[in-house]
Design a protein around this motif. Structure first.
Motif, short mmCIF file in Angstrom:
data_model
loop_
_atom_site.label_atom_id
_atom_site.label_comp_id
_atom_site.label_asym_id
_atom_site.label_seq_id
_atom_site.Cartn_x
_atom_site.Cartn_y
_atom_site.Cartn_z
N GLY A 52 1.22 -1.00 0.07
CA GLY A 52 0.26 0.01 -0.01
C GLY A 52 0.93 1.17 0.01
N ARG A 53 1.72 1.16 1.08
CA ARG A 53 2.63 2.36 1.00
C ARG A 53 3.53 2.62 -0.40
N CYS A 54 3.71 1.48 -0.90
CA CYS A 54 4.21 1.29 -2.08
C CYS A 54 3.56 2.11 -3.61
N LEU A 55 2.67 1.44 -3.11
CA LEU A 55 1.47 2.04 -4.59
C LEU A 55 0.87 3.45 -4.55
N ARG A 56 1.01 3.96 -3.29
CA ARG A 56 0.59 5.84 -2.83
C ARG A 56 1.39 6.21 -3.80
N ALA A 57 3.33 5.62 -3.04
CA ALA A 57 4.37 6.63 -3.64
C ALA A 57 3.82 6.56 -5.25
N GLY A 84 1.30 6.51 -7.45
CA GLY A 84 0.75 7.61 -7.18
C GLY A 84 -0.87 6.53 -7.73
N ASP A 85 -0.86 5.46 -7.12
CA ASP A 85 -1.30 4.54 -7.53
C ASP A 85 -2.78 4.06 -6.16
N HIS A 86 -3.57 5.34 -6.27
CA HIS A 86 -4.33 5.47 -4.51
C HIS A 86 -5.13 3.95 -4.99
N ALA A 87 -5.80 3.95 -5.97
CA ALA A 87 -7.01 2.71 -5.87
C ALA A 87 -6.16 1.65 -5.83
N GLY A 88 -4.95 1.50 -6.15
CA GLY A 88 -4.36 0.25 -5.54
C GLY A 88 -3.82 0.02 -4.23
N ALA A 89 -2.68 0.84 -3.94
CA ALA A 89 -3.02 0.95 -2.69
C ALA A 89 -4.26 1.14 -1.51
N ARG A 90 -5.52 1.72 -1.77
CA ARG A 90 -7.07 0.91 -0.92
C ARG A 90 -6.85 -0.04 -0.99
N ARG A 91 -7.16 -0.92 -2.36
CA ARG A 91 -7.25 -2.46 -2.18
C ARG A 91 -6.70 -3.25 -1.80
N ILE A 148 -7.45 -5.47 5.98
CA ILE A 148 -7.56 -4.97 7.15
C ILE A 148 -8.81 -5.94 6.78
N ALA A 149 -9.41 -6.41 5.73
CA ALA A 149 -10.69 -7.69 6.00
C ALA A 149 -10.04 -8.94 6.64
N GLU A 150 -8.38 -9.67 5.76
CA GLU A 150 -7.54 -11.46 5.85
C GLU A 150 -7.14 -10.46 7.00
N ARG A 170 -6.44 0.90 8.10
CA ARG A 170 -7.46 1.47 8.71
C ARG A 170 -7.39 3.14 8.05
N ILE A 171 -6.73 4.07 9.14
CA ILE A 171 -5.97 5.33 9.01
C ILE A 171 -5.71 5.47 7.91
N GLU A 172 -5.15 4.57 6.96
CA GLU A 172 -4.63 5.83 5.17
C GLU A 172 -6.33 5.17 4.38
N VAL A 173 -6.66 4.36 4.56
CA VAL A 173 -7.65 3.75 4.01
C VAL A 173 -8.75 5.16 4.03
N ALA A 174 -8.87 5.65 5.16
CA ALA A 174 -9.52 6.93 5.92
C ALA A 174 -9.21 8.34 4.94
#
Length: 182
Positions: free
Chosen positions: A139-144, A146-153, A159-161, A172-176
Protein backbone atom coordinates in the motif's frame (compact mmCIF):
# COMPACT_ATOMS: atom_id res chain seq x y z
CA UNK A 1 27.89 -51.11 -14.47
CA UNK A 2 31.18 -50.91 -12.58
CA UNK A 3 32.59 -48.59 -15.25
CA UNK A 4 29.58 -46.27 -14.92
CA UNK A 5 30.03 -46.23 -11.14
CA UNK A 6 33.70 -45.35 -11.50
CA UNK A 7 32.89 -42.51 -13.91
CA UNK A 8 30.31 -41.10 -11.50
CA UNK A 9 32.71 -41.40 -8.55
CA UNK A 10 35.55 -39.63 -10.34
CA UNK A 11 33.21 -36.94 -11.69
CA UNK A 12 31.54 -36.20 -8.37
CA UNK A 13 34.68 -36.07 -6.25
CA UNK A 14 36.16 -32.96 -7.97
CA UNK A 15 32.76 -31.24 -7.83
CA UNK A 16 32.53 -31.83 -4.10
CA UNK A 17 36.07 -30.51 -3.62
CA UNK A 18 35.21 -27.42 -5.67
CA UNK A 19 32.05 -26.83 -3.62
CA UNK A 20 34.04 -27.27 -0.40
CA UNK A 21 36.55 -24.68 -1.57
CA UNK A 22 33.78 -22.26 -2.58
CA UNK A 23 31.97 -22.80 0.72
CA UNK A 24 35.15 -22.03 2.65
CA UNK A 25 35.65 -18.75 0.81
CA UNK A 26 31.97 -17.85 1.21
CA UNK A 27 32.29 -18.51 4.94
CA UNK A 28 35.10 -15.94 5.00
CA UNK A 29 32.86 -13.42 3.23
CA UNK A 30 30.03 -14.16 5.66
CA UNK A 31 32.33 -13.58 8.63
CA UNK A 32 33.45 -10.26 7.13
CA UNK A 33 29.79 -9.32 6.63
CA UNK A 34 28.87 -10.03 10.24
CA UNK A 35 31.94 -8.17 11.45
CA UNK A 36 30.62 -5.13 9.58
CA UNK A 37 33.29 -5.05 6.87
CA UNK A 38 30.77 -4.85 4.05
CA UNK A 39 33.26 -3.75 1.41
CA UNK A 40 35.52 -6.76 1.99
CA UNK A 41 32.52 -9.07 2.27
CA UNK A 42 31.26 -7.90 -1.12
CA UNK A 43 34.69 -8.31 -2.71
CA UNK A 44 35.23 -11.79 -1.27
CA UNK A 45 31.70 -12.84 -2.29
CA UNK A 46 32.34 -11.44 -5.79
CA UNK A 47 35.48 -13.61 -6.04
CA UNK A 48 33.47 -16.68 -4.99
CA UNK A 49 30.77 -15.94 -7.56
CA UNK A 50 33.36 -15.38 -10.30
CA UNK A 51 35.64 -18.33 -9.47
CA UNK A 52 32.93 -20.87 -8.63
CA UNK A 53 29.88 -19.88 -10.70
CA UNK A 54 28.49 -23.41 -11.02
CA UNK A 55 28.48 -24.23 -7.31
CA UNK A 56 25.77 -23.68 -4.72
CA UNK A 57 28.12 -21.38 -2.82
CA UNK A 58 28.88 -19.45 -5.99
CA UNK A 59 25.18 -18.80 -6.40
CA UNK A 60 24.73 -17.95 -2.72
CA UNK A 61 27.57 -15.41 -3.02
CA UNK A 62 25.16 -13.23 -5.01
CA UNK A 63 22.77 -13.14 -2.03
CA UNK A 64 25.60 -12.07 0.27
CA UNK A 65 26.69 -9.36 -2.21
CA UNK A 66 23.08 -8.17 -2.35
CA UNK A 67 22.77 -8.04 1.44
CA UNK A 68 26.05 -6.15 1.76
CA UNK A 69 24.98 -3.77 -1.00
CA UNK A 70 21.67 -3.10 0.72
CA UNK A 71 23.29 -2.32 4.08
CA UNK A 72 25.81 -0.08 2.29
CA UNK A 73 22.91 1.89 0.76
CA UNK A 74 23.91 0.66 -2.71
CA UNK A 75 20.39 -0.36 -3.68
CA UNK A 76 21.06 -0.76 -7.40
CA UNK A 77 23.72 -3.38 -6.65
CA UNK A 78 21.41 -5.04 -4.12
CA UNK A 79 18.60 -5.29 -6.68
CA UNK A 80 20.93 -6.64 -9.38
CA UNK A 81 22.48 -9.25 -7.09
CA UNK A 82 19.15 -10.46 -5.65
CA UNK A 83 17.97 -10.87 -9.24
CA UNK A 84 21.06 -12.95 -10.02
CA UNK A 85 20.57 -15.06 -6.90
CA UNK A 86 16.84 -15.78 -6.97
CA UNK A 87 16.51 -17.75 -10.25
CA UNK A 88 19.09 -20.28 -8.99
CA UNK A 89 18.03 -20.31 -5.34
CA UNK A 90 16.42 -23.46 -4.00
CA UNK A 91 12.75 -22.81 -3.23
CA UNK A 92 12.00 -22.29 0.43
CA UNK A 93 12.34 -19.90 3.33
CA UNK A 94 15.75 -18.51 2.31
CA UNK A 95 14.53 -17.73 -1.21
CA UNK A 96 11.38 -16.13 0.21
CA UNK A 97 13.52 -14.03 2.56
CA UNK A 98 15.71 -12.94 -0.37
CA UNK A 99 12.56 -12.04 -2.32
CA UNK A 100 11.46 -9.89 0.63
CA UNK A 101 14.89 -8.25 0.64
CA UNK A 102 14.55 -7.61 -3.09
CA UNK A 103 11.28 -5.78 -2.40
CA UNK A 104 12.97 -3.67 0.30
CA UNK A 105 15.83 -2.87 -2.09
CA UNK A 106 13.45 -1.90 -4.90
CA UNK A 107 11.49 0.35 -2.57
CA UNK A 108 14.72 1.94 -1.32
CA UNK A 109 15.85 2.39 -4.94
CA UNK A 110 12.69 4.40 -5.71
CA UNK A 111 10.99 1.63 -7.71
CA UNK A 112 7.77 1.48 -5.70
CA UNK A 113 5.45 -0.09 -8.29
CA UNK A 114 7.75 -3.06 -8.78
CA UNK A 115 8.33 -3.37 -5.03
CA UNK A 116 4.56 -3.43 -4.45
CA UNK A 117 4.13 -6.42 -6.78
CA UNK A 118 6.79 -8.36 -4.93
CA UNK A 119 5.39 -7.46 -1.51
CA UNK A 120 1.97 -8.71 -2.62
CA UNK A 121 3.48 -11.97 -3.92
CA UNK A 122 4.84 -12.68 -0.43
CA UNK A 123 1.48 -12.58 1.34
CA UNK A 124 0.84 -15.97 2.91
CA UNK A 125 4.44 -17.19 2.65
CA UNK A 126 5.35 -16.14 6.20
CA UNK A 127 3.32 -15.67 9.38
CA UNK A 128 0.17 -13.54 9.53
CA UNK A 129 1.93 -10.50 11.01
CA UNK A 130 4.43 -10.56 8.14
CA UNK A 131 1.60 -10.85 5.63
CA UNK A 132 0.08 -7.73 7.19
CA UNK A 133 3.46 -6.02 6.90
CA UNK A 134 3.72 -6.94 3.21
CA UNK A 135 0.27 -5.59 2.40
CA UNK A 136 1.03 -2.39 4.33
CA UNK A 137 4.30 -2.07 2.39
CA UNK A 138 2.51 -2.71 -0.90
CA UNK A 139 0.00 0.00 0.00
CA UNK A 140 2.81 2.42 0.88
CA UNK A 141 4.56 1.67 -2.42
CA UNK A 142 1.40 1.97 -4.49
CA UNK A 143 0.67 5.36 -2.89
CA UNK A 144 4.23 6.45 -3.67
CA UNK A 145 3.71 5.32 -7.27
CA UNK A 146 0.50 7.37 -7.46
CA UNK A 147 -1.80 4.34 -7.65
CA UNK A 148 -4.25 5.31 -4.92
CA UNK A 149 -6.91 2.81 -6.05
CA UNK A 150 -4.37 -0.01 -5.87
CA UNK A 151 -3.20 1.19 -2.47
CA UNK A 152 -6.76 1.22 -1.19
CA UNK A 153 -7.35 -2.29 -2.56
CA UNK A 154 -4.37 -3.83 -0.73
CA UNK A 155 -5.05 -1.89 2.47
CA UNK A 156 -8.65 -3.11 2.47
CA UNK A 157 -7.32 -6.64 1.91
CA UNK A 158 -5.04 -6.18 4.91
CA UNK A 159 -7.97 -5.09 7.08
CA UNK A 160 -10.25 -7.90 5.84
CA UNK A 161 -7.76 -10.77 5.98
CA UNK A 162 -5.27 -9.70 8.64
CA UNK A 163 -7.35 -7.38 10.82
CA UNK A 164 -5.80 -8.70 14.03
CA UNK A 165 -2.27 -7.66 13.05
CA UNK A 166 -0.55 -4.51 14.25
CA UNK A 167 -0.63 -3.19 10.67
CA UNK A 168 -4.43 -3.18 10.41
CA UNK A 169 -4.97 -0.13 12.64
CA UNK A 170 -2.68 2.02 10.48
CA UNK A 171 -4.30 0.58 7.35
CA UNK A 172 -7.73 1.74 8.56
CA UNK A 173 -6.37 5.28 8.96
CA UNK A 174 -4.76 5.18 5.51
CA UNK A 175 -7.97 3.93 3.87
CA UNK A 176 -9.83 6.84 5.50
CA UNK A 177 -7.18 9.27 4.21
CA UNK A 178 -7.47 7.80 0.72
CA UNK A 179 -11.27 8.20 0.90
CA UNK A 180 -10.83 11.89 1.71
CA UNK A 181 -8.12 12.47 -0.92
CA UNK A 182 -8.58 9.96 -3.75
Amino acid sequence: LAAAGAVIFFTMRPRRATEDQAAGRLAEATLQYFQGDLTRARETARQVADQFPNTLSGGDAHRLMADAGFWSNDYKTAVAEYRRYLPRAPKGVLADAATRSLAYALESDAQPAEAAKIYESLVGKFDRESSGEFLAAAGRCLRAAGDHAGARRVLEQLIAEFGETSYARTARIEVAELSLNP
